[in-house]
Design a protein around this motif. Structure first.
Motif: not given
Length: 386
Positions: A184-187, A189-194
């Protein structure tokens, strides 16, 4: 890497109506004795664990407000809809709250995809939407700068990912990292940032894998990651999935530092993961041991009333609901535009329980409040601020 622009001060579909751009006329009818306010959360479906904990915060805020006299000399009544973390259900829920219940504001919701699907509806009807847990920066970015109708009184997923990644490479000293997140978008966006921050900090991403929310078997994936021997594994997704992953990691012999997204910050995660949760680290916006004095006092009252220690998810619901109620009180009425205007610019002195000492509901031009995330580590079954 540090956040470059940390602020100095801690400061939704109307039905298709052809080409008309006029705001639908909604009469703000309320009974003389009660004031209805809206809540929209996933109380079933993949995010139900999180939704029920956020709901406890909404309910506690209403209970405390009514004990203090309610608002506008009326008893506050919380009207709650279950959006099931589903965009279609969210559209139905938000329309009911606006058209039938005629609420002056809505607290909702947890799933960012549902927020993004419904926030234009609330804007079109002129009803402010206060986040019920959504962190996606895409939601606040969808606001017109200087004219927000969606508000999030805590940092975005980008900031959460930044603070978490800095902890992975700094506090935990990881040089090699594997990333697992939901699709999902939540996962994402977090994956990209990390991924980006770990690389910027000199770390190496050994692998990055996605899964669908609700998957039950991660053993093949985790066995492969075990062979990579990462210093840390980051998990971005719902609490139930995260708990399943760390339990199965123990079963396949994957021993490393696990770090999770803010959705995994509840006691439900600890209960579901069991002993495998020991040592798990997570970004958090609130713990009872917070240095925020206003927040610490909230924690004492919440535990005495509800019978459980307060956590981030409870604080999310409490803050958003309290902000909406205070805006109604200060405007002296239920006109939603006036309430929105008060939320946007008139509550910089209103304290919130999340974040560091002095955090307030001082929203920026896009409807967000910024402060550093805490990092907590589970020790003996309890989250402890690292």
């Amino acid at each position: 890497m540090t956040r470059l622009h940390r602020r100095q001060a801690l400061r939704l579909i109307a039905g298709a109506t052809g080409a008309t751009l006029a705001t639908p006329a909604i009469i703000r009818a309320q009974t003389p004795s009660e004031l209805k306010i809206g809540g929209m959360l996933p109380l079933s479906g993949p995010a139900a664990i999180e939704g029920h904990q956020v709901l406890k915060g909404l309910e506690f805020a209403v209970k405390e407000a009514n004990a203090a006299g309610g608002a506008l000399d009326r008893e506050i009544v919380l009207m709650v809809e279950d959006d099931e973390a589903n965009t279609t259900r969210g559209v139905i829920a938000v329309r009911k709250l606006i058209e039938t219940d005629k609420v002056p504001f809505i607290v909702g919701t947890y799933a960012s995809a549902v927020v993004i699907a419904t926030m234009q509806i609330t804007k079109e009807y002129g009803v402010p939407l206060l986040s019920g847990g959504s962190t996606s920066v895409a939601a606040t970015d969808a606001n017109e700068p200087g004219n927000p109708w969606f508000f999030r009184s805590w940092p975005s997923s980008v900031d959460q990912g930044l603070d978490t990644a800095n902890a992975i490479t700094g506090r935990f000293g990881a040089k090699t990292v594997a990333i697992i997140h939901d699709s999902g978008s939540y996962g994402y966006s977090l994956g990209d940032q990390v991924e980006q921050v770990v690389k910027d900090n000199g770390g190496e991403i050994l692998s990055r894998d996605t899964y669908n929310a609700g998957e039950q078997d991660f053993t093949t994936l985790l066995t492969r990651i075990r062979s990579e021997k990462p210093d840390a594994v980051y998990i971005g997704g719902w609490a139930g999935d995260g708990a399943m992953i760390v339990r199965q990691a123990t079963e396949v012999g994957l021993r490393t530092q696990f770090v999770g997204s803010g959705s995994m910050v509840s006691d439900d995660f600890i209960e579901l993961a069991g002993p495998a949760s020991e040592g798990f680290a997570v970004a958090t916006l609130y713990e009872p041991s917070t240095p925020n004095v206003y927040g610490a006092e909230f924690g004492k009252r919440f535990e005495a009333e509800v019978g459980q220690a307060a956590g981030t998810l409870n604080s999310l619901g409490f803050d958003s609901t309290s902000i909406g109620i205070e805006a109604v009180r200060r405007t002296g009425g239920t006109d939603s535009k006036a309430v929105r205007d008060m939320i946007a610019t008139g509550l910089a002195d209103f304290p919130i329980v999340q974040g560091p000492e002095g955090a307030t509901a001082a929203f920026d031009a896009k409807g967000s409040v910024d402060f550093p995330n805490f990092i907590a580590v589970i020790k003996d079954g309890v989250r402890t601020l690292a």
